[in-house]
Structures are given as structure tokens and as C-alpha cells.
Design a protein around this motif. Structure first.
Motif, PDB file in Angstrom:
ATOM      1  N   GLU A   1      40.478  53.214  41.302  1.00  0.00           N
ATOM      2  CA  GLU A   1      40.329  52.684  42.656  1.00  0.00           C
ATOM      3  C   GLU A   1      40.129  51.179  42.542  1.00  0.00           C
ATOM      4  OE1 GLU A   1      37.566  54.709  45.173  1.00  0.00           O
ATOM      5  OE2 GLU A   1      37.267  52.977  46.451  1.00  0.00           O
TER       6      GLU A   1
ATOM      7  N   GLY B   1      40.803  48.118  52.539  1.00  0.00           N
ATOM      8  CA  GLY B   1      40.794  47.126  51.466  1.00  0.00           C
ATOM      9  C   GLY B   1      40.782  47.699  50.068  1.00  0.00           C
ATOM     10  N   PHE B   2      40.813  49.051  49.932  1.00  0.00           N
ATOM     11  CA  PHE B   2      40.781  49.690  48.618  1.00  0.00           C
ATOM     12  C   PHE B   2      41.935  50.682  48.492  1.00  0.00           C
ATOM     13  CE2 PHE B   2      36.765  48.389  46.705  1.00  0.00           C
ATOM     14  CZ  PHE B   2      36.137  47.787  47.798  1.00  0.00           C
TER      15      PHE B   2
ATOM     16  N   LYS C   1      40.550  47.030  44.403  1.00  0.00           N
ATOM     17  CA  LYS C   1      40.578  46.254  45.634  1.00  0.00           C
ATOM     18  C   LYS C   1      41.994  45.735  45.887  1.00  0.00           C
ATOM     19  CE  LYS C   1      35.800  44.680  45.296  1.00  0.00           C
ATOM     20  NZ  LYS C   1      34.901  43.501  45.182  1.00  0.00           N
ATOM     21  N   GLU C   2      42.374  45.697  47.163  1.00  0.00           N
ATOM     22  CA  GLU C   2      43.721  45.253  47.529  1.00  0.00           C
ATOM     23  C   GLU C   2      43.946  43.803  47.121  1.00  0.00           C
ATOM     24  OE1 GLU C   2      45.415  46.612  51.334  1.00  0.00           O
ATOM     25  OE2 GLU C   2      45.786  44.488  51.752  1.00  0.00           O
ATOM     26  N   LYS C   3      42.880  42.980  47.170  1.00  0.00           N
ATOM     27  CA  LYS C   3      43.037  41.568  46.829  1.00  0.00           C
ATOM     28  C   LYS C   3      43.283  41.356  45.339  1.00  0.00           C
ATOM     29  CE  LYS C   3      38.097  40.638  46.231  1.00  0.00           C
ATOM     30  NZ  LYS C   3      36.942  39.834  46.670  1.00  0.00           N
ATOM     31  N   ASP C   4      42.942  42.381  44.504  1.00  0.00           N
ATOM     32  CA  ASP C   4      43.168  42.276  43.060  1.00  0.00           C
ATOM     33  C   ASP C   4      44.555  42.746  42.661  1.00  0.00           C
ATOM     34  OD1 ASP C   4      39.770  43.335  42.346  1.00  0.00           O
ATOM     35  OD2 ASP C   4      40.593  41.340  42.740  1.00  0.00           O
TER      36      ASP C   4
END
Length: 871
Positions: free
Chosen positions: A760, A748-749, A762-765
Motif C-alpha cells: 500500500e 490518496g493511497f 501513497k499516490e504522491k510517491d
């Protein structure tokens, strides 16, 4: 304690009044012309801070200054009296004032969004915007923005009636002037005015022909001025209507004054604030026009006191003729003794320092350079005589002594004392003795003293007393003229004989004068000349040492930068190797478990299966341990980089291209190493794992399968997709910044390269960008093919390479393009100092297979990237 005569002698009032002329409001100007220097350091710094922030605004795109307004302070006492009626001009002055205050507040609020003007913003909040807006709104109901009375309904009706009466009067008079039968009766066909009423000029012998009131008879008695009865009635009505208009107008202004009166205290408070804004703005405007700076305080935050410094100080009255002077005092040195020839600038230097101190304590900028620093004096004593005068009698000496006596009696540690031509006007020996005694007493009182003198004994005193420092005005012995520069630390000669010779005194007389000079004095003169030469040599050596020190500091920073860059590359290589090892372990684990499951029905025993799983767990643990160790090294490197950036920020030396560590450089140099390390690590681990767990035949199968997987992986091309993979272009949702996925740090990162910054996130951002969303060229790298042969890349990155290494890489790329029939690619070489950029352009220009090349568009890299097309 400020003596008016001293301030006049130092030209303080002239400079202060000149600055006052920059004020927008007359009231600000008048108040500024009454100001004297302050002794409260906090208040002085507040005024300078406000002026500094005005300077920022005036030099910005906003470039706003306070609007002018007419005086209103005297109106406040009338507003406090109930029933008062202000005149139209007075009300308009209040409208101007309210508009100026509101405009200033709005402009400062707008400037604060882009500029650092905290002090001005805080001061502007003291303006009661709500009350000022209410006053402005009430006045604008009656007056327009130019101060003219608006056409209100009640006034419109009266003005219409007045206009009608004027028309009727004109028509009534025209009956007489237009009647041809009355041409012999009237002396003139044009109506005249008597007592503001229109009348007819009638011949005296025709008086009975026109009925009306006689207003006047001409001096000759031949003409009588008659107002006809019909016109009398109309004029009476006109007077009544005009009186009615005045009455209604006064009524309107009375009501308006009553509506403004409750805001009197707010207006008075706003005036004080606006005057402060206007005066500090005027100081900033004067400072800009004279290339000024603001003096630093000698008082440090910890309470320590630094010595005064003047850098490139120019007396404001001399304008372009001023020669900049430097005065740098040392700690524990409170007395400056300036010597040198007449007309050399000794008194100007003394007056410049004193004037700058006074201007600084009024909150004004100074015509000097950055680095100027001045203390705050609470009193000033001066004995400034005319050094050009040759008529110094006992009475003159007495006057000097009176001024000096006052300084000796009242001066203290917060005093500035100016003594021009100390010891003159009497016997040189006695004068020198008095001068030394006076300086002893002032040093004892810890006063700050500036002295000019011709006495050699005082020059020697300056050397022997630890509280004194000598200085001299420079003299060009070749042209026999002063340069007006001040040399700190070196006493000066009078050069009287040289000046006398230049002025026409005979050579024989000059030689005779030399013979009368005592040998001791000649020795002192020689000593001074030697000291002057040594001073010049010392200044040169100091300059050379400063240059060497700067170069050394630059080399140290570059070495440290190179070391950090190398460490970063090593960590990236380890990180990639660790990631590849983890991927291999994960894949190998799945394959081995599948193989165990398949062979379980055959020869594989439970004990052997447990051993295999134990081995796999141990291998996985080792990989996790390596990953943790790598993360610790990364944190340590980031800490070192932060320390280096702070060190570089505090240092005058700047790294090349304004960058500390080039992420692209490390990425490029580590990518090739990672490729080579990737293949060795994967094969070695696959073979070791297979041999330790299975038979030779099984190990060969497993190794072949692993090699096949990695060859397939090496042949694959990184292409833009809608899944999160290394090399994909992404958009950071919060900042709208575009970047490239470097690696997955954990579930997820992702490690993302955003310009020159690696973060670094977050994938959701993050949001994946397709080629249509991202106008920049996608970086696609082709690995070695199945036979181990290299292929060209679509985007060749040369960042971080030396010129020779970069050209070799470019030449290899061009050769591979020809072999594989590859027609288009791009080269990223960066801008920097332009060396690598120019080398790439030169090489492409002479390479025969290149059809054309051009720089990329601004949004795709501009001059830092080149598109290449082959034949």
C-alpha cells in the motif's frame, strides 16, 4: 598442556607448517610455525571468524589475498636509534610492507560493500593508514616502486660527471691502443683492469716508451701494466666523483631514515595486524585447497554443552586416499571404545579426532563437512603405540604404563586422552583389568577419552558403562579386507582367523584355532555379527523415516500454502465487491438526492426526504462497516502469511518455484469471481434501494438508470491513461520499481503490485508510466458486451490454473479471437516447473488458426510469457 612428542605423533606440526607455507610474508610464516593450539575459546572463534570471512572474499569475484613483503621487524630497533642510516634494501622492505598493509586495507574496505566481512573490516581499521601512507610517500620520493634509487638532481649531476670521466679515460687510452706506431710496444690493444683502474699491457723491453705508473708485472716478467700519466689524473678524478656519489646517496638515505623514524611505533603496530590478516588468509587458502569447513563450537549461547560431531572427516595427510569417517557422540558419553581388525583404521580414527581438535584450536579449518562440532580441550594426554609391533616386552609395557599413569594423575574435565591398544603388552586378563580400572578413573575425572583395543572384555565394558560408547572399523567379509569406515554404536571383531587364512595359514591350522576358541567367545562373536546387521537395518530404517518425514512436512506446508492462497483470493473478491458496492452507493446517493431535489416541488414531502436521507446514511454506514471488517480480515491474513513464511524459512522444505503465495494467481482467480459478483451486487442493491424508497414507477426508472450505468461500465475497456486508475502501470519513485495499480484503498493511497509483492503506497510517491516509458505489454481486459457476449482479451493470464483449466481458457480465447477477428494477443503462463509453459506451447503448435507464436523478450517476461499471432 601440550607435549611436543604427542603433537609430532599426531602430525600437528606437519599440517601447521604446510598451512604456514600459504602465508604471503616471511615473518607471518615464521611466527605461524611457532604456534601451538589455544585454550581460550573466544580467541579461537575470533581466528576462525576472520578465516571464514577470508574464505568468503577468496571465493568471490574479488579473490584478493595479502601481498608479500620482506622482513621488517628487525629494522624497528635501528629506527629507534637517532642518526641511524638504513640501507637501500632495508628501506625498500619498509616500502613493500607499507604498500602490502594499505592494499589489504583497501581490498577489505571494497569487499565490505558487497560481502559480510565485519570482523576483517574491524581488524583492518587498526592499520594506521595515514601514517603508512606518509611513510610510503616519503620513500617513493627517493626510490621507485621497484626499489631502485631515483635520478635525483644532485645525483644526476654526479652521474653525468662520472660518465664524462669514463669517456675521457676511454679516449685517452685509445690514443695509445689506436696508434699504429705503438703496436710493437703494447702486448695487447685492449685495456686491462688492475685495482679497479684501467691500464695498458706494455712489453717489458718497451717500458720507456710510455710514461706512467706501473701497477703490476706479469708472472713471466714479459709484460708490465702501466697506467699512463694522463689516465692517472682522470682515474683520480673518477674515484673522487664516485666517492662523492656514495656520500650523497648515504646522506639521502640518512635524511630519509630520519623522516621514517617518528612512525616506528605505527609500523610496529601495523606489522602485528598485517601478520594476523596474513595468517588467517593463509588458513583460508589452505582450507579452500583441501575442501575444508570450520568446526562449530560445542558451547551454546545459553551455556549448554553439545556433544562433539565429526562429519565426513578426512585425515589431511592421506589426501585423496582418505576414507571419510563420521563420529557422533551422545550426551553423557565421554569415552569412545574403538575395536576391529588390525590395519582397519582404528588408530587413524583416533588420531584424526585428536588432530582435528588441535587444528580447530589453532583457528584452522578442517577437511570435513558442515555440521562438524568440536569442544575446546586445555590439555592432551596420549599413549599411542605401534599396533603393528609384535615385539612388546616388559620395557614396552612399562613405557605404556608411564604414559597412562600421567593421564590418570593429571587429566581433568577439560582434557583429551588418547589410549591406543589399551591393555596390550601383558597378560590379556590383567591387561583388560588394568584398562577398565584406568577408564573408571578417567570417567570419574570427566575426561574425554578415545580408546582402541582388541580386548573383548573392554567391548563388554563399553556396553555396561553408561559413559561409554562402542565403535568399530568396518570389515568386508567377502574380500577379507577393511573398508576403513567407522561404525558408531557397534563393537568390532578382530577377524584374526580370516586374515590369517588370507595371509596363507593352512586351513587345517585355522580349523584347529577355531576349536580352541571358547564357546562363550564364539557366542560373543555371533552377537557382534547380529548387532552389526541390526545396526545396518536400523540405519536403513532411519533413512527411510527421514525421507517420509520430509515428504510429510512438505505436504503440510503445501496444504497450508494452498489454504492461505485460497483465503487471499476470497479476501480479494470481498475487497472488489466492497469497492463496487461503495461506488454504487455513492452514485446512487447522488442520483437519489438529485431526484428528491427535482420532485421536491411536487408530491415529495419533507418527511419523505428525511426518510430517504436516513436510509442512505444507514446504507453508507453499513458499507463502511463491511469495509472495516474486510480490512481486519486482510491484516489477519497478512499475519498468517508472515508466520507461514517464517515457518517455511526454518523448514528444509521449500515451496514450488521458491514462492510462498503467488499474487498473480490470486488476482487471476479472483478477477472472474469479482466480475460475476459485481453484476449481481449492483443490480440487487439498486433494485432494493429503489423499491424501499420510491414507488414502483420511480423504482423502475432508477433501476433502469443503474443498470444502464453498470452496463456502460462493463463495456468500458481499461486503457492506459495519465490518471490513476486500476490496471495502470506506475513507477515507485523511491525504489525505481515498476508495478500495477490494483485498487484504491483510501483517498490518496493505492494497493500496488510490485513484482511478487503487494504494497500500500501513497499516490504522491508513484509516477504514472505511459506506453513509451514502459516496455512491457499493457494488460487490457475486455468485459462482456451489452448483449452479455464475451470478448477476447489482449493478455490472457493463466497463472495459478491447473493444466486442464488453463488449456480450456486458452481454447476459449482462441475461439473468441476468431469470432471477433482478433489477430494478436499474449499469454502469461509463468516459468515454474515448465509444465504449464510446455502445455501452452504444445496446444498452440497444433491449433490450426495459429500463424506463429514466440516467447516474450527478457524485459517483458521472457520464457514466462508467449506472444501469439493468428491467421
Amino acid at each position: 598442556m601440550w607435549h611436543k612428542k604427542t603433537l609430532e605423533d599426531l602430525a600437528y606440526f606437519r599440517i601447521r607448517d604446510t598451512i604456514a607455507n600459504f602465508c604471503a610474508g616471511e615473518e607471518s610464516q615464521q611466527l605461524l610455525m611457532t604456534k601451538l593450539p589455544f585454550t581460550d575459546e573466544e580467541r579461537i572463534e575470533e581466528l576462525k571468524d576472520l578465516s571464514r570471512e577470508w574464505n568468503t572474499i577468496l571465493n568471490s569475484k574479488i579473490s584478493f589475498s595479502v601481498k608479500s613483503w620482506n622482513p621488517v621487524h628487525h629494522l624497528f630497533k635501528f629506527l629507534r636509534v637517532e642518526g641511524t642510516t638504513l640501507e637501500q634494501e632495508q628501506i625498500f622492505a619498509i616500502l613493500q610492507f607499507a604498500d602490502s598493509a594499505l592494499t589489504a586495507q583497501q581490498a577489505i574496505n571494497a569487499a565490505s560493500k558487497n560481502l559480510s566481512v565485519k570482523k576483517l573490516l574491524t581488524l583492518s581499521t587498526l592499520l594506521p593508514s595515514g601514517e603508512l601512507s606518509a611513510v610510503k610517500e616519503e620513500i617513493l620520493r627517493v626510490l621507485d616502486k621497484d626499489g631502485q634509487l631515483k635520478d635525483l638532481p644532485i645525483l644526476r649531476e654526479i652521474r653525468s660527471s662520472i660518465a664524462r670521466l669514463h669517456t675521457e679515460i676511454a679516449s685517452a687510452l685509445k690514443k695509445y691502443t689506436g696508434d699504429s706506431s705503438l703496436s710493437s710496444v703494447l702486448s695487447s690493444n685492449v685495456p686491462a683492469f688492475r685495482a679497479d683502474r684501467q691500464v695498458l699491457a706494455v712489453k717489458a723491453n718497451q717500458r720507456a716508451r710510455i710514461s706512467g705508473i706501473v701497477h703490476e708485472v706479469s708472472a713471466s716478467g714479459q709484460t708490465i701494466f702501466i697506467e699512463p700519466d694522463e689516465v692517472v689524473r682522470k682515474n683520480n678524478q673518477l674515484i673522487q666523483e664516485e666517492f662523492r656519489l656514495q656520500s650523497e646517496t648515504r646522506k639521502i638515505f640518512t635524511e630519509l631514515t630520519g623522516k621514517i623514524s617518528p612512525f616506528t611505533d605505527f609500523l610496529s603496530s601495523a606489522l602485528k595486524t598485517l601478520i594476523k590478516l596474513d595468517q588467517t588468509c593463509a588458513a583460508a587458502r589452505w582450507g579452500i585447497s583441501n575442501d575444508c569447513t570450520y568446526a562449530l563450537s560445542c558451547t551454546e549461547k545459553d551455556g549448554s554443552i553439545l556433544p562433539p560431531v565429526l562429519v565426513g572427516a578426512r585425515h589431511p595427510l592421506l589426501a585423496e586416499k582418505a576414507v571419510p569417517i563420521d563420529m557422533k557422540f551422545l550426551e553423557e558419553k565421554s569415552v569412545l571404545i574403538i575395536t576391529g581388525p588390525n590395519t582397519g583404521g582404528k588408530t587413524v580414527s583416533l588420531k584424526t579426532f585428536a588432530l582435528f581438535a588441535l587444528l580447530n584450536q589453532t583457528g584452522f579449518p578442517l577437511p570435513a563437512k558442515d555440521g562438524t562440532r568440536l569442544p575446546v580441550f586445555k590439555s592432551l594426554f596420549a599413549d599411542i603405540g605401534d599396533e603393528q609391533s609384535i615385539d612388546q616386552s616388559l620395557s614396552t609395557f612399562s613405557a605404556h604404563m608411564k604414559n597412562i599413569a600421567a593421564a590418570v594423575k593429571y587429566a581433568d574435565k577439560n582434557s583429551l586422552v588418547l589410549l591406543d591398544e589399551l591393555g596390550s603388552g601383558t597378560d590379556p586378563q590383567e591387561g583388560g583389568a588394568i584398562g577398565m580400572a584406568v577408564l573408571d578413573h578417567l570417567i570419574e575425572k570427566k575426561a574425554f577419552v578415545l580408546v582402541t583395543t582388541h580386548h573383548g572384555i573392554l567391548k563388554n565394558y563399553g556396553y555396561t558403562n553408561k559413559s561409554c560408547i562402542n565403535a568399530s572399523v568396518d570389515f568386508d567379509t567377502d574380500t577379507l579386507s577393511p573398508t576403513y569406515r567407522l561404525l558408531m554404536g557397534v563393537p568390532g571383531e578382530s577377524h584374526a582367523l580370516d586374515i590369517a587364512r588370507r595371509s596363507g595359514l593352512g586351513e587345517r591350522t585355522v580349523k584347529a584355532a577355531k576349536n580352541y576358541i571358547q564357546s562363550e567367545q564364539a557366542d560373543v562373536s555371533t552377537l557382534i555379527k547380529g548387532l552389526t546387521e541390526k545396526y545396518a537395518q536400523l540405519a536403513k530404517l532411519e533413512k527411510e523415516a527421514a525421507v517420509r518425514e520430509k515428504l510429510l512436512a512438505e505436504k503440510e506446508l503445501k496444504f497450508e500454502q494452498k489454504s492461505l492462497r485460497q483465503k487471499e483470493r476470497e479476501l480479494e473478491l470481498k475487497e472488489r465487491e466492497q469497492r463496487e458496492a461503495g461506488d454504487f452507493v455513492s452514485q446512487a446517493r447522488k442520483k437519489l438526492e438529485n431526484l428528491v431535489r427535482t420532485l421536491r416541488e411536487g408530491e415529495i414531502t419533507r418527511e419523505k426526504t428525511l426518510n430517504v436521507k436516513s436510509f442512505l446514511n444507514e446504507l453508507t454506514g453499513q458499507a463502511e462497516k463491511e469495509e472495516k471488517k474486510l480490512e481486519e480480515e486482510k491484516l489477519a491474513l497478512e499475519k498468517k502469511k508472515e508466520e507461514f513464511e517464517k515457518k517455511l524459512k526454518d523448514s528444509p522444505v521449500r515451496a514450488e518455484n521458491g514462492m510462498l503465495i503467488s499474487k498473480d494467481n490470486s488476482k487471476h482467480s479472483s478477477s472472474k469471481a469479482a466480475k460475476s459478483g459485481k453484476k449481481k451486487l449492483s443490480n440487487a442493491q439498486a433494485l432494493a434501494l429503489a423499491k424501499n424508497t420510491y414507488s414502483d414507477e420511480e423504482a423502475q426508472k432508477l433501476t433502469a438508470q443503474a443498470n444502464s450505468d453498470f452496463v456502460t461500465k462493463a463495456q468500458s475497456v481499461k486503457k492506459v491513461s495519465l490518471t490513476f486508475e486500476e490496471g495502470c502501470e506506475v513507477l515507485h519513485k523511491a525504489t525505481k520499481a515498476k508495478g500495477t495499480l490494483i485498487s484504491s484503498t483510501k483517498k490518496g493511497f493505492w494497493s500496488v503490485q510490485l513484482g511478487s509483492i503487494r504494497m500500500e503506497l501513497k499516490e504522491k510517491d508513484l509516477e504514472l508510466l505511459t506506453p513509451s516509458q514502459n516496455s512491457t505489454t499493457v494488460s487490457i481486459e475486455l468485459a462482456e458486451d451489452a448483449c452479455g457476449k464475451a470478448k477476447p482479451v489482449f493478455e490472457l493470464r493463466l497463472l495459478g490454473m491447473r493444466e486442464e483449466e488453463a488449456i480450456k481458457a486458452l481454447e476459449r480465447q482462441l475461439d473468441l479471437c476468431q469470432i471477433h477477428n482478433f489477430r494478436n494477443f499474449s499469454v502469461i503462463h509463468g516459468k515454474g516447473n515448465g509444465i504449464l509453459q510446455q502445455s501452452v506451447q504444445n496446444f498452440l503448435a497444433q491449433y490450426p488458426a495459429v500463424k506463429s507464436f514466440r516467447y516474450a523478450s527478457p524485459e517483458d517476461g521472457g520464457f514466462g510469457k508467449t506472444y501469439v499471432e493468428l491467421n
